[in-house]
Design an enzyme around this catalytic site. Structure first.
Site, short mmCIF file in Angstrom:
data_model
loop_
_atom_site.label_atom_id
_atom_site.label_comp_id
_atom_site.label_asym_id
_atom_site.label_seq_id
_atom_site.Cartn_x
_atom_site.Cartn_y
_atom_site.Cartn_z
N ALA A 28 1.32 -1.57 -0.62
CA ALA A 28 -0.17 -0.05 0.00
C ALA A 28 0.65 1.04 0.08
CB ALA A 28 -1.01 0.08 1.04
N ASP A 29 1.86 1.29 0.67
CA ASP A 29 2.92 2.40 0.87
C ASP A 29 3.56 2.23 -0.20
OD1 ASP A 29 4.21 1.71 4.65
OD2 ASP A 29 2.27 2.89 3.22
N ASP A 31 2.64 1.77 -3.41
CA ASP A 31 1.20 2.29 -3.94
C ASP A 31 1.12 3.99 -3.83
OD1 ASP A 31 1.21 -0.08 -5.52
OD2 ASP A 31 -0.94 -0.38 -4.23
N LEU A 77 -9.48 -19.88 -27.90
CA LEU A 77 -10.41 -20.05 -28.74
C LEU A 77 -10.26 -21.60 -28.95
CD1 LEU A 77 -9.77 -17.49 -31.04
CD2 LEU A 77 -11.37 -17.67 -29.11
N LYS A 112 -6.66 -13.92 -36.80
CA LYS A 112 -6.15 -14.41 -35.59
C LYS A 112 -4.53 -13.87 -35.44
CE LYS A 112 -5.98 -18.30 -33.00
NZ LYS A 112 -4.29 -18.14 -32.57
N LYS A 290 -16.55 -13.90 -33.15
CA LYS A 290 -16.97 -13.49 -32.16
C LYS A 290 -18.48 -13.08 -32.11
CE LYS A 290 -12.51 -11.93 -30.20
NZ LYS A 290 -12.02 -11.31 -30.26
N LYS A 314 -9.27 -21.34 -38.67
CA LYS A 314 -7.80 -21.56 -38.94
C LYS A 314 -8.08 -21.73 -40.61
CE LYS A 314 -5.25 -21.75 -35.69
NZ LYS A 314 -4.99 -22.93 -35.13
N CYS A 409 14.31 -49.71 -22.18
CA CYS A 409 14.28 -50.72 -20.82
C CYS A 409 14.80 -52.03 -21.52
CB CYS A 409 13.77 -50.15 -19.33
SG CYS A 409 11.73 -50.58 -20.35
N CYS A 424 5.12 -50.12 -23.28
CA CYS A 424 5.81 -50.53 -22.35
C CYS A 424 6.07 -50.71 -21.24
CB CYS A 424 7.14 -49.56 -21.90
SG CYS A 424 8.38 -50.12 -20.64
S1 IVH Z 1 -10.31 -13.93 -28.66
C1 IVH Z 1 -11.78 -14.60 -25.50
N1 IVH Z 1 -9.22 -12.24 -31.43
O1 IVH Z 1 -5.39 -16.66 -30.52
C2 IVH Z 1 -11.27 -15.29 -26.84
N2 IVH Z 1 -7.45 -14.16 -29.95
O2 IVH Z 1 -5.94 -19.66 -29.63
C3 IVH Z 1 -10.15 -14.69 -26.51
N3 IVH Z 1 -5.10 -14.81 -30.87
O3 IVH Z 1 -4.78 -16.73 -26.96
C4 IVH Z 1 -8.80 -14.60 -27.01
N4 IVH Z 1 -6.01 -12.89 -32.52
O4 IVH Z 1 -3.80 -14.42 -28.55
C5 IVH Z 1 -8.48 -13.34 -29.79
N5 IVH Z 1 -8.39 -11.17 -32.85
C6 IVH Z 1 -8.31 -12.32 -31.59
C7 IVH Z 1 -6.94 -13.14 -32.12
C8 IVH Z 1 -6.26 -13.67 -30.48
C9 IVH Z 1 -4.54 -13.44 -31.28
C10 IVH Z 1 -4.56 -15.15 -29.93
C11 IVH Z 1 -4.83 -14.90 -28.64
C12 IVH Z 1 -5.55 -15.79 -27.40
C13 IVH Z 1 -5.19 -17.50 -28.77
C14 IVH Z 1 -6.06 -18.51 -28.82
#
Ligand code: IVH
Length: 695
Positions: A28-29, A31, A77, A112, A290, A314, A409, A424
């Protein structure tokens, strides 16, 4: 003057805190000093010093970066590869939310980025903390390093909520990556030993996670926001609205982010981005979709580590041709023999590949792979490269013979009935299995013992210093100092890192034991259900007793018996997500005397921490709820998730143990039975009221 004094004082406390582990003042100090510094800088911006703590906070910690717990988990994701999987994702969302067919579902789509995610915490508009994702729950504090990245503002320009965490990707542009590698080569005394990064992603990660922020500052890092974490207020009701707000505050957001309302438009945007991929200044590996409405995101929630409201579409894996030089066999923690293809080095999608997985003996046979063959391989994202096909099938060469003995082994390697894997039989006499178990035990997702990686474990095992997990806790600084290349500080750091794990969370402990089929998610489910090691052990004892009873009664222990017994065992474990196979694996593990001995020995060194319930307090906490009839406002899965979040248990049938029955239209026998038993009943609206009460 005061700012100079503050800069010196804060630097001294940083050094004491991180470096010597001996802070003189309370958090705290500390901060308060930072706040005073910020106030003065706000009032007299022209006096901000080059060495101001607001620019470069934190002394470089000697061994590693400090850990920070994320206020909200940083999720990952789920992936989709085919268009059909994207359609299924939207259909799943519709089903979960029980949307009418004509209700449009808007989504955002954006690239992505291939970087590493980072959470930036702004308090009253000022950057106070930057943390890497880590395991999603705990990351590393990279605040001083993030402050050196031009695209990460120190302060948000417009009015932002009191507290707002911006999450996004730290990355390196392709051209900057090439220039950095060239610079590292030019600067190296011996070019053959120059440090070179394999790809922009590794370069970004290596540059951000530096002990010395000056090194990060010399690396051309960039940032793109893609979401948020903890926030005191949300200035919009949609993903697209919030991303626009974040852009308004001066934080970069992808120019390729769009909002669309149909699957066709979503896929059209995917193709547009894919077509531009090679020309974009940075690496991307797909498109992220999303759900736009935040109220829907909240209802959808997440499963495991991935939200139900987002998915990564992907790009197809990249392929290349090369020569299969040899097939090596690796022995895993559970004794599984995995064939690995050693390849003539080849570049696939910008990364040099020298190994690929061949999965198992069947796969080698299916491919007809023999050393010397020309093969086609593929690499998708972070996944281990795969051998796709052999291009020299017709050529005469002896077929590959899978070893009948463990290469480590010499014990027999056998294939159990109905299994694809060859294992194994050496168990704990097999050094490969023992080392793998130890490595797994200390690894990041298990006990996470900082600084105790594979190299040390192998060396300690070879020299007899560590034979079992408990031995790790018997390591002393004195013993380490007897070894070559160990100095006082590194020895003390490792012992401290080990000591810090003497009360591991129960789920990590269960996962660390390396029991077959007990992955991180199952370990968490079990920990949540049993809450303490004592409760869990009592359940295991019940399982073992019941199985012994059954064995005696039947007098047979063949596969059929095991399958039948496994069902009973699963009923004893009584944990959602734990089926007969997992229950059997648990019983098999704890039935082995040597495993019992290993665990007992371990418990003399550590004590797993109890799980503190994280659910919301509600009228139904600890109660058993049954849903019946057609639910109209939400799906069964959502109802179940809601109930569990409120601390209730969901059962499938009504009995005297039931506390509440939620009946939708068309409810039949279950509702009748509940009424007969005098159990409380309600309808969907009543249930929603209970949910609302605890929000
Ligand atoms: S959303 C709640 N959006 O991909 C969802 N992630 O494979 C959180 N990433 O950990 C991620 N581009 O590091 C989101 N346009 C994008 C992204 C993205 C890259 C990465 C991110 C995440 C990973 C998941």
């Amino acid at each position: 003057m005061e700012l100079a004094h503050l800069a010196a004082e804060i630097a001294r406390h940083n050094a004491l805190y991180h470096g010597a582990d001996a802070p003189e003042i309370s958090d705290a100090d500390y901060d308060a000093l930072l706040r005073r510094n910020a106030e003065l800088e706000d009032a007299f911006p022209h006096l901000v010093r080059a060495d101001s703590p607001s620019r470069q906070v934190g002394a470089a910690p000697p061994g590693h970066l400090a850990k920070v717990a994320h206020a909200l988990p940083m999720l990952s994701l789920d992936n989709a590869f085919a268009e059909g999987e994207v359609a299924e994702f939207i259909a799943r969302v519709r089903r979960y939310l029980r949307l009418a067919d004509d209700e449009p579902v808007a989504l955002t789509a954006e690239p992505k980025i291939d970087g590493l995610s980072c959470s930036l915490r702004y308090e009253r508009g000022r950057l106070v903390l930057a943390a890497t994702r880590g395991d999603g729950a705990t990351g590393e504090d990279v605040t001083p390093n993030a402050r050196t990245i031009g695209e990460i503002p120190q302060s948000l320009t417009c009015e932002a909520p009191e507290l707002f965490e911006i999450r996004g990707e730290v990355y390196m542009a392709k051209s900057d990556f090439a220039a950095l590698n060239a610079r590292l080569l030019a600067e190296a005394a011996d070019p053959a030993k120059a440090r070179q990064f394999a790809n922009p992603r590794n370069a970004a990660a290596g540059s951000l996670r530096q002990k010395d922020p000056a090194v990060t500052a010399s690396r051309p890092l960039r940032f793109l926001a893609h979401g948020w974490g903890e926030a005191s207020a949300l200035p919009a009701e949609t993903q697209s609205g919030l991303m626009a707000a974040i852009a308004d505050w001066g934080v970069p957001v992808s120019e390729l982010l769009v909002r669309v309302e149909t699957l066709d438009d979503l896929l059209a945007h995917y193709r547009r981005i894919e077509a531009q991929r090679a020309d974009l200044p940075f690496d991307i590996d797909g498109v992220v979709y999303k759900i736009d409405r935040l109220d829907w995101q909240r209802r959808l929630g997440s499963v495991g580590r991935a939200p139900r409201w987002a998915i990564a579409h992907k790009f197809p894996a990249e392929k290349a041709e090369t020569v299969l030089l040899a097939i090596d066999i690796q022995v895993g923690r559970t004794g599984k023999l995995t064939p690995v293809a050693r390849l003539e080095p080849v570049t696939v999608g910008g990364v040099v590949v020298t190994n690929a997985t061949l999965h198992n003996a069947d796969e080698i046979e299916r491919l007809g792979a023999r050393p010397g063959d020309r093969v086609r391989i593929q690499r998708a994202g972070d996944v281990i490269p795969q051998v796709l096909e052999v291009l020299t099938r017709g050529e005469k060469r002896p077929a590959y013979v899978f070893p009948a003995e463990c290469p480590e082994c010499g014990s027999d390697a056998v294939r159990a009935e109905g299994e694809v894997d060859i294992r194994c039989t050496g168990g704990l006499i097999c050094p490969a299995q023992r080392v793998e178990r130890l490595r797994h035990f200390a690894s990041r997702h298990a006990l996470d013992i900082e600084g105790l990686g594979a190299t040390h474990i192998e060396a300690f095992f070879r020299d007899g210093l560590v034979q079992s997990p408990a031995d790790i806790f018997r390591i002393t600084a004195a013993k380490l100092l007897e070894r070559e290349r160990w100095a006082e500080i590194s020895a003390r750091n490792l012992v401290a890192a080990i000591d810090a794990r003497r009360a591991p969370p129960l789920d990590r402990f269960l996962f660390a034991l390396g029991i077959r089929h007990i992955g991180e998610v199952t370990a968490r489910d079990l920990a949540r259900r049993y809450r303490s090691w004592e409760n869990f052990a009592a359940m295991v004892a019940m399982m073992l007793a019941r199985r012994a009873e059954l064995e005696q009664a039947v007098g047979e222990t063949d596969e059929k018996f095991r399958t039948r017994a496994a069902k009973e065992l699963a009923a004893i474990v009584e944990t959602p997500g734990v089926g007969p196979e997992v229950a059997q694996a648990l019983a098999d593990f704890f039935a082995e005397e040597h495993n019992q001995a290993v665990v007992a020995d371990l418990l003399t060194q550590l004590a797993p921490a109890d799980v503190i319930h994280e659910t919301r307090v509600s009228r139904v906490s600890g109660k058993t709820v049954v849903f019946t009839g057609t639910l109209e406002a939400f799906s069964r899965d959502e109802a179940k998730a809601q109930a569990e979040a409120l601390g209730a248990k969901v059962a499938g049938s009504v009995s005297s143990k039931t506390d509440l029955v939620v009946a939708g239209p068309g409810a039949g026998s279950k509702l009748k039975k509940a009424e007969e038993l005098g159990i409380e009943t309600t309808d969907e609206a009543g249930w929603l009221a209970i949910v609302a009460e605890s929000e």
